[in-house]
Design an enzyme around this catalytic site. Structure first.
Site, PDB file in Angstrom:
ATOM      1  N   LYS A  16       0.785  -1.174  -0.266  1.00 14.23           N
ATOM      2  CA  LYS A  16       0.116  -0.020  -0.014  1.00 14.23           C
ATOM      3  C   LYS A  16       0.880   1.172  -0.040  1.00 14.23           C
ATOM      4  O   LYS A  16       1.993   1.071   0.243  1.00 14.23           O
ATOM      5  CB  LYS A  16      -0.752   0.032   1.043  1.00 14.23           C
ATOM      6  CG  LYS A  16      -1.870  -1.232   1.267  1.00 14.23           C
ATOM      7  CD  LYS A  16      -2.791  -1.344   2.523  1.00 14.23           C
ATOM      8  CE  LYS A  16      -3.658  -2.515   2.209  1.00 14.23           C
ATOM      9  NZ  LYS A  16      -4.650  -2.612   3.755  1.00 14.23           N
ATOM     10  N   TYR A  56     -11.980  -3.088  -3.212  1.00 13.48           N
ATOM     11  CA  TYR A  56     -12.538  -2.914  -1.939  1.00 13.48           C
ATOM     12  C   TYR A  56     -14.163  -2.966  -2.051  1.00 13.48           C
ATOM     13  O   TYR A  56     -14.919  -2.550  -1.064  1.00 13.48           O
ATOM     14  CB  TYR A  56     -12.180  -1.966  -1.277  1.00 13.48           C
ATOM     15  CG  TYR A  56     -10.809  -2.166  -0.610  1.00 13.48           C
ATOM     16  CD1 TYR A  56     -10.533  -3.177   0.293  1.00 13.48           C
ATOM     17  CD2 TYR A  56      -9.381  -1.244  -0.959  1.00 13.48           C
ATOM     18  CE1 TYR A  56      -9.148  -3.501   0.799  1.00 13.48           C
ATOM     19  CE2 TYR A  56      -8.288  -1.862  -0.604  1.00 13.48           C
ATOM     20  CZ  TYR A  56      -8.073  -2.736   0.340  1.00 13.48           C
ATOM     21  OH  TYR A  56      -6.962  -2.890   0.863  1.00 13.48           O
ATOM     22  N   PHE A  64     -15.462   3.587   7.166  1.00  9.97           N
ATOM     23  CA  PHE A  64     -14.251   3.729   6.625  1.00  9.97           C
ATOM     24  C   PHE A  64     -13.955   3.826   5.174  1.00  9.97           C
ATOM     25  O   PHE A  64     -12.907   4.126   5.095  1.00  9.97           O
ATOM     26  CB  PHE A  64     -13.400   3.177   7.530  1.00  9.97           C
ATOM     27  CG  PHE A  64     -13.393   1.551   7.391  1.00  9.97           C
ATOM     28  CD1 PHE A  64     -12.730   0.920   6.225  1.00  9.97           C
ATOM     29  CD2 PHE A  64     -14.082   0.785   8.276  1.00  9.97           C
ATOM     30  CE1 PHE A  64     -12.852  -0.485   5.852  1.00  9.97           C
ATOM     31  CE2 PHE A  64     -14.196  -0.641   8.139  1.00  9.97           C
ATOM     32  CZ  PHE A  64     -13.807  -1.293   6.780  1.00  9.97           C
ATOM     33  N   ASN A 119      -1.754   0.123   7.403  1.00  6.61           N
ATOM     34  CA  ASN A 119      -1.240  -1.331   7.449  1.00  6.61           C
ATOM     35  C   ASN A 119      -0.519  -2.100   6.261  1.00  6.61           C
ATOM     36  O   ASN A 119      -0.384  -3.219   6.257  1.00  6.61           O
ATOM     37  CB  ASN A 119      -2.343  -2.316   7.981  1.00  6.61           C
ATOM     38  CG  ASN A 119      -3.365  -2.379   6.987  1.00  6.61           C
ATOM     39  OD1 ASN A 119      -3.295  -1.868   5.866  1.00  6.61           O
ATOM     40  ND2 ASN A 119      -4.404  -3.224   7.353  1.00  6.61           N
ATOM     41  N   HIS A 122      -1.584  -5.423   1.464  1.00 10.27           N
ATOM     42  CA  HIS A 122      -2.808  -6.345   1.149  1.00 10.27           C
ATOM     43  C   HIS A 122      -2.720  -7.753   0.886  1.00 10.27           C
ATOM     44  O   HIS A 122      -1.415  -8.034  -0.178  1.00 10.27           O
ATOM     45  CB  HIS A 122      -3.632  -5.649   0.362  1.00 10.27           C
ATOM     46  CG  HIS A 122      -4.859  -6.628  -0.381  1.00 10.27           C
ATOM     47  ND1 HIS A 122      -6.098  -6.879   0.317  1.00 10.27           N
ATOM     48  CD2 HIS A 122      -4.714  -7.347  -1.584  1.00 10.27           C
ATOM     49  CE1 HIS A 122      -6.721  -7.453  -0.553  1.00 10.27           C
ATOM     50  NE2 HIS A 122      -5.817  -8.034  -1.443  1.00 10.27           N
ATOM     51  N   GLU A 133      -8.509 -10.754  -8.226  1.00  8.42           N
ATOM     52  CA  GLU A 133      -7.815  -9.478  -8.091  1.00  8.42           C
ATOM     53  C   GLU A 133      -6.684  -9.458  -8.989  1.00  8.42           C
ATOM     54  O   GLU A 133      -6.619  -8.410  -9.688  1.00  8.42           O
ATOM     55  CB  GLU A 133      -7.516  -9.620  -6.624  1.00  8.42           C
ATOM     56  CG  GLU A 133      -8.536  -9.187  -5.363  1.00  8.42           C
ATOM     57  CD  GLU A 133      -8.041  -9.391  -4.112  1.00  8.42           C
ATOM     58  OE1 GLU A 133      -7.037  -9.917  -4.101  1.00  8.42           O
ATOM     59  OE2 GLU A 133      -9.044  -9.192  -3.463  1.00  8.42           O
TER      60      GLU A 133
END
Ligand code: RTP
Length: 155
Positions: A16, A56, A64, A119, A122, A133
């Site tokens: 990320k 997502y 969020f 974080n 992914h 994906e």
């Protein structure tokens, strides 16, 4: 049934924007390589908003979600395809719990992060999502950046 656990799978791993900005790409690749998985595709790119929303889409109703899309599109990401026996679940273990404060030491998030909203990495949560994906990102990069290169070879 043991054989089912030994199937070669593929998973989508994405460093990320915070991981890229903090210079953690090499560290993250190294952890998957040392574990014994095979890197089959890699690309640094700026994820557009619509692709982030598609990636997502299961989280669309969450409070969020807008912050998550802002975060993922805030800078370049490194998208990767990794292959190996049981790679999907194993990569999730290497990555650690979603909230880095709950992630075990020795995991990527346990060692390198403190916030859920930052974080670092992914990993696909199922073999089906791994394929989906990788398919999405390959199609995106194929149509915008590359021609004549086959599925998964998106580097
Ligand atoms: P990922 O899809 O990024 O690998 O993360 P995950 O499976 O561990 O967690 P998931 O529940 O799918 O959430 C996706 C990402 O959304 C952000 N998030 N923020 N409460 C919050 O603010 C919150 N909860 C989740 C995180 O970046 C998480 O990795």
């Amino acid at each position: 049934f043991v054989a089912a656990m030994e199937e070669v799978e593929e998973t989508y791993i994405m460093v990320k924007p915070d991981g890229v900005q903090r210079g953690l790409v090499g560290e993250i690749i190294s952890r998957f390589e040392k574990k014994g998985f095979k890197l089959t595709g890699l690309k640094l790119f700026q994820c557009p908003k619509d692709l982030a929303e598609e990636h997502y889409k299961d989280l669309k109703g969450k409070s969020f979600f807008p912050k998550l899309i802002d975060y993922i599109t805030s800078g370049p990401v490194v998208c990767m395809a990794w292959e190996g026996i049981g790679v999907v679940a194993s990569a999730r273990k290497v990555i650690g719990a979603t909230n880095p404060l709950n992630a075990e030491p020795g995991t990527i998030r346990g060692d390198l992060a403190v916030q859920t909203g930052r974080n670092v990495v992914h990993g696909s949560d199922s073999p089906e999502n791994g394929k989906r994906e990788i398919g999405k990102i390959s199609a995106f990069l194929f149509s915008f950046l590359f021609s004549g290169i086959g599925y998964k070879n998106f580097c």
